[in-house]
Write a protein that holds these residues in place. Structure first.
Motif, PDB file in Angstrom:
ATOM      1  N   THR A  35      45.606  39.198  37.766  1.00 33.35           N
ATOM      2  CA  THR A  35      46.484  38.082  37.415  1.00 33.35           C
ATOM      3  C   THR A  35      47.861  38.627  37.029  1.00 33.35           C
ATOM      4  OG1 THR A  35      44.502  37.041  36.504  1.00 33.35           O
ATOM      5  CG2 THR A  35      46.594  35.959  36.048  1.00 33.35           C
ATOM      6  N   LYS A  36      47.827  39.729  36.278  1.00 33.14           N
ATOM      7  CA  LYS A  36      49.082  40.361  35.838  1.00 33.14           C
ATOM      8  C   LYS A  36      49.873  40.880  37.046  1.00 33.14           C
ATOM      9  CE  LYS A  36      50.565  43.798  32.430  1.00 33.14           C
ATOM     10  NZ  LYS A  36      50.351  45.247  32.577  1.00 33.14           N
ATOM     11  N   SER A  37      49.176  41.532  37.982  1.00 37.30           N
ATOM     12  CA  SER A  37      49.850  42.051  39.178  1.00 37.30           C
ATOM     13  C   SER A  37      50.514  40.923  39.954  1.00 37.30           C
ATOM     14  CB  SER A  37      48.872  42.724  40.139  1.00 37.30           C
ATOM     15  OG  SER A  37      48.182  43.726  39.504  1.00 37.30           O
ATOM     16  N   LEU A  38      49.806  39.800  40.066  1.00 36.75           N
ATOM     17  CA  LEU A  38      50.359  38.670  40.810  1.00 36.75           C
ATOM     18  C   LEU A  38      51.624  38.151  40.114  1.00 36.75           C
ATOM     19  CD1 LEU A  38      50.152  36.570  43.101  1.00 36.75           C
ATOM     20  CD2 LEU A  38      48.808  35.154  41.540  1.00 36.75           C
ATOM     21  N   CYS A  39      51.545  37.951  38.817  1.00 38.82           N
ATOM     22  CA  CYS A  39      52.702  37.434  38.068  1.00 38.82           C
ATOM     23  C   CYS A  39      53.891  38.388  38.195  1.00 38.82           C
ATOM     24  CB  CYS A  39      52.340  37.233  36.593  1.00 38.82           C
ATOM     25  SG  CYS A  39      51.264  35.817  36.321  1.00 38.82           S
ATOM     26  N   HIS A  75      39.197  37.567  44.266  1.00 38.13           N
ATOM     27  CA  HIS A  75      40.529  37.916  44.790  1.00 38.13           C
ATOM     28  C   HIS A  75      40.699  39.435  44.818  1.00 38.13           C
ATOM     29  CE1 HIS A  75      41.283  33.692  43.663  1.00 38.13           C
ATOM     30  NE2 HIS A  75      42.285  33.725  44.545  1.00 38.13           N
ATOM     31  N   THR A  76      41.189  39.924  45.953  1.00 33.70           N
ATOM     32  CA  THR A  76      41.379  41.369  46.108  1.00 33.70           C
ATOM     33  C   THR A  76      42.855  41.724  45.991  1.00 33.70           C
ATOM     34  OG1 THR A  76      41.725  41.154  48.488  1.00 33.70           O
ATOM     35  CG2 THR A  76      39.439  41.487  47.736  1.00 33.70           C
ATOM     36  N   LYS A  77      43.105  43.019  45.891  1.00 35.17           N
ATOM     37  CA  LYS A  77      44.483  43.503  45.838  1.00 35.17           C
ATOM     38  C   LYS A  77      45.215  43.089  47.123  1.00 35.17           C
ATOM     39  CE  LYS A  77      47.239  47.596  44.980  1.00 35.17           C
ATOM     40  NZ  LYS A  77      48.160  47.212  46.070  1.00 35.17           N
TER      41      LYS A  77
END
Ligand SMILES: *Cc1c(COP(=O)(O)O)cnc(C)c1O
Length: 436
Positions: free
Chosen positions: A336-340, A415-417
Motif C-alpha cells: 500500500t505504501k509503495s503504491l501511495c 496484489h503483486t509488485k
C-alpha cells in the motif's frame, strides 16, 4: 502485465439500460452508479486474486475489493473450499451453531475490548444496534458523530453522512424524521477543541460518540494525534460511551483493528466487511456489562433471521484465520505504501497537485494543493474535475479505482509488485494527459 486498454463496454451499457428499468438508478447501492465520475458502471462477471473480469471481456486490477472485505483477494482457495463444504451441510438453520461460537471466540480473542459480540448481517445493522444499546445503557438520547463519517443508513446516523450520501449531494436524507435527527450532533472530524466545547455544554445529555477511527468514507482520513484520545477522555468524564465503528478499519488498519493501533479503548466496537470475507456479516460488541443488556439476556431488543448464518460464519472464520497469521498484514501494508509513494512521485513528475493518505491497507489520493489532507473541508476542496479525468484514464488502462473521490482505496494480499508497478505506470500516463 496483460491488461489491454479498455476496448468495448457494449454489454455493460446494455445491462445498465435494463437495470435502470427495474432497479432505482440501476444499482443496489448508490455509489455503484458512477454518478460522481460519469459514464457507465462496469458490470462484472468474475474475479480472481487482484483481478476483475467484466461482461465485455476486459480485465482490471481491483483497488476496491468490494469496498474492503476482500483482504485476501478474490476467490481465495481455502476460503472458497470452506464455503463449499459448508454449503453441503446446510445453508441456514435459524438456530445456534458451533460456527457462531467459534467466530465469536476468535474475534473476542483478537480485538482488544471485545468481551462479548453479537452477529448481524451488515455494518448498518451493527451501528444501528450499537446506538440503541448505548442509549439504553446511558438512559440518554443524544449521540455525537463526525461530518463525513458514514455509519450505514439507519435514521439516527444518516445525518451528514459520507460517501454515497456526499456524492449524491444529500448530506442528510429526506425521510429521516427531524425529531430523530435532532438527537444527532455532528462535529468536524479531527477538531479536538469542538469536542471539548460540546461536552462542556451538553456532556450530561450525550449517550455516545460514534466514530470511524480512520475515516474511510470521505476518502481516507487518519486521526490527528490526540483526537481519538480526546474522545475517550470526554466520554469517560461524562459517562458517555465511545463507539468505534471499525466496519471498514477492522483487520485492515492493523490485525487488531484501528483502535488497538492508536491505543485507545472503546466501549463498543462495530465490525463488518472483512469479518464476513465477502459474505454479508456485521457484528457489534464490547464490554460485557453493556452487552448483557441485549436481549435475550437483557431487554434491549435486537434480532435477525439470518444472523450468524453458517455459510457466512464459515467464510468469516476461514478469512480471519488466514489474515491474523503473523506477518500476513505487513507485506500488504508495504505494498500500500509503495503504491501511495509511486502515485505521488508520478504526480510530481507532471507537476500535478496531489497527495495521498494511508492507514495500514487502506489508502486514498487527493487532487489537493494541501501537503496533508486531514479534514472534511479539505476533502471538499479537492479538484473533482481532475479526479474524474484521472479516474477514466485509469479505468481505460484497466485499473479499477473507486468511482468517487470520497471513497478509500483497498489493497489485498493478492496484489503483486507487478500490479503496483503497472498501476503507477498507468498513473504516469494519466497525469501526463491531465497536463494538456
Ligand atoms: C460500510 C460501512 C458501514 C455500513 O456497512 P454496510 O454493510 O454497508 O451496511 C458502516 N460503517 C462504516 C465505517 C462502513 O465503512
Amino acid at each position: 502485465m496483460n491488461l489491454k486498454s479498455k476496448k468495448t463496454d457494449y454489454k455493460s451499457k446494455d445491462l445498465f439500460k435494463s437495470a435502470k428499468r427495474s432497479i432505482p438508478g440501476g444499482v443496489n447501492s448508490p455509489v455503484r452508479a458512477f454518478k460522481a465520475v460519469g459514464g457507465t458502471p462496469v458490470f462484472f462477471e468474475k474475479a480472481k486474486g487482484a483481478y476483475l473480469f467484466d461482461v465485455d471481456g476486459n480485465k482490471y486490477i481491483d483497488y476496491i475489493m468490494s469496498w474492503g472485505p476482500m483482504l485476501l483477494g478474490h476467490g481465495h482457495k481455502t476460503v472458497v473450499n470452506t464455503i463449499k463444504k459448508q454449503v453441503d451441510k446446510a445453508l441456514t438453520f435459524g438456530a445456534p451453531t458451533e460456527l457462531e461460537v467459534q467466530l465469536a471466540e476468535k474475534i473476542c480473542s483478537i480485538v482488544p475490548g471485545m468481551e462479548m459480540i453479537r452477529m448481524v448481517n451488515s455494518g448498518t445493522e451493527a451501528t444501528m444496534s450499537a446506538i440503541r444499546l448505548a442509549r439504553a445503557y446511558s438512559g440518554r438520547d443524544k449521540i455525537v458523530k463526525f461530518e463525513g463519517c458514514y455509519h450505514g443508513h439507519s435514521d439516527s446516523l444518516l445525518v451528514k453522512a459520507g460517501s454515497g450520501a456526499l456524492t449524491m449531494g444529500e448530506p442528510s436524507s429526506p425521510g429521516v424524521p427531524e425529531c430523530l435527527a435532532a438527537h444527532t450532533i455532528t462535529l468536524p472530524y479531527n477538531d479536538i477543541s469542538k469536542v471539548s466545547n460540546l461536552f462542556d455544554q451538553l456532556g450530561s445529555q450525550i449517550a455516545a460518540i460514534i466514530v470511524e477511527p480512520v475515516v474511510g468514507n470521505m476518502n481516507c482520513i487518519p486521526p490527528i494525534p490526540g483526537f481519538l484520545e480526546k474522545l475517550r477522555e470526554c466520554c469517560t468524564k461524562h459517562d458517555a460511551l465511545l463507539i468505534a465503528d471499525e466496519v471498514m478499519t477492522g483487520f485492515r488498519v492493523s490485525s487488531k483493528g484501528a483502535m488497538a493501533h492508536y491505543k485507545v479503548s472503546p466501549d463498543l466496537i462495530c465490525l463488518g466487511k472483512v469479518i464476513g470475507g465477502g459474505l454479508p456479516v456485521g457484528a457489534f460488541g464490547g464490554k460485557k456489562s453493556i452487552m448483557e443488556l441485549i436481549s435475550p439476556s437483557g431487554s434491549v431488543y435486537q434480532a435477525g433471521t439470518l444472523s450468524g448464518n453458517p455459510i457466512a460464519m464459515a467464510c468469516g472464520l476461514a478469512t480471519i484465520d488466514l489474515i491474523t497469521k503473523e506477518d500476513f498484514l505487513n507485506p500488504v501494508i508495504e505494498n500500500t505504501k509503495s503504491l501511495c509513494e509511486g502515485l505521488s512521485q508520478a504526480a510530481k513528475n507532471h507537476n500535478i497537485s496531489f497527495t495521498t493518505n494511508q492507514a495500514g491497507t487502506m489508502w486514498g489520493y487527493f487532487f489537493s494543493t494541501e501537503a496533508k489532507v486531514t479534514s472534511y473541508d479539505q476533502v471538499m476542496a479537492c479538484d473533482t474535475d481532475k479526479f474524474k479525468r484521472f479516474y477514466h484514464s485509469m479505468l481505460d488502462q484497466g485499473v479499477y479505482f473507486a468511482p468517487a473521490s470520497f471513497e478509500a482505496g483497498f489493497m489485498s494480499s493478492a496484489h503483486t509488485k507487478e500490479d503496483i508497478d503497472y498501476t503507477i505506470e498507468a498513473a504516469n500516463k494519466a497525469f501526463s494527459a491531465l497536463q494538456n
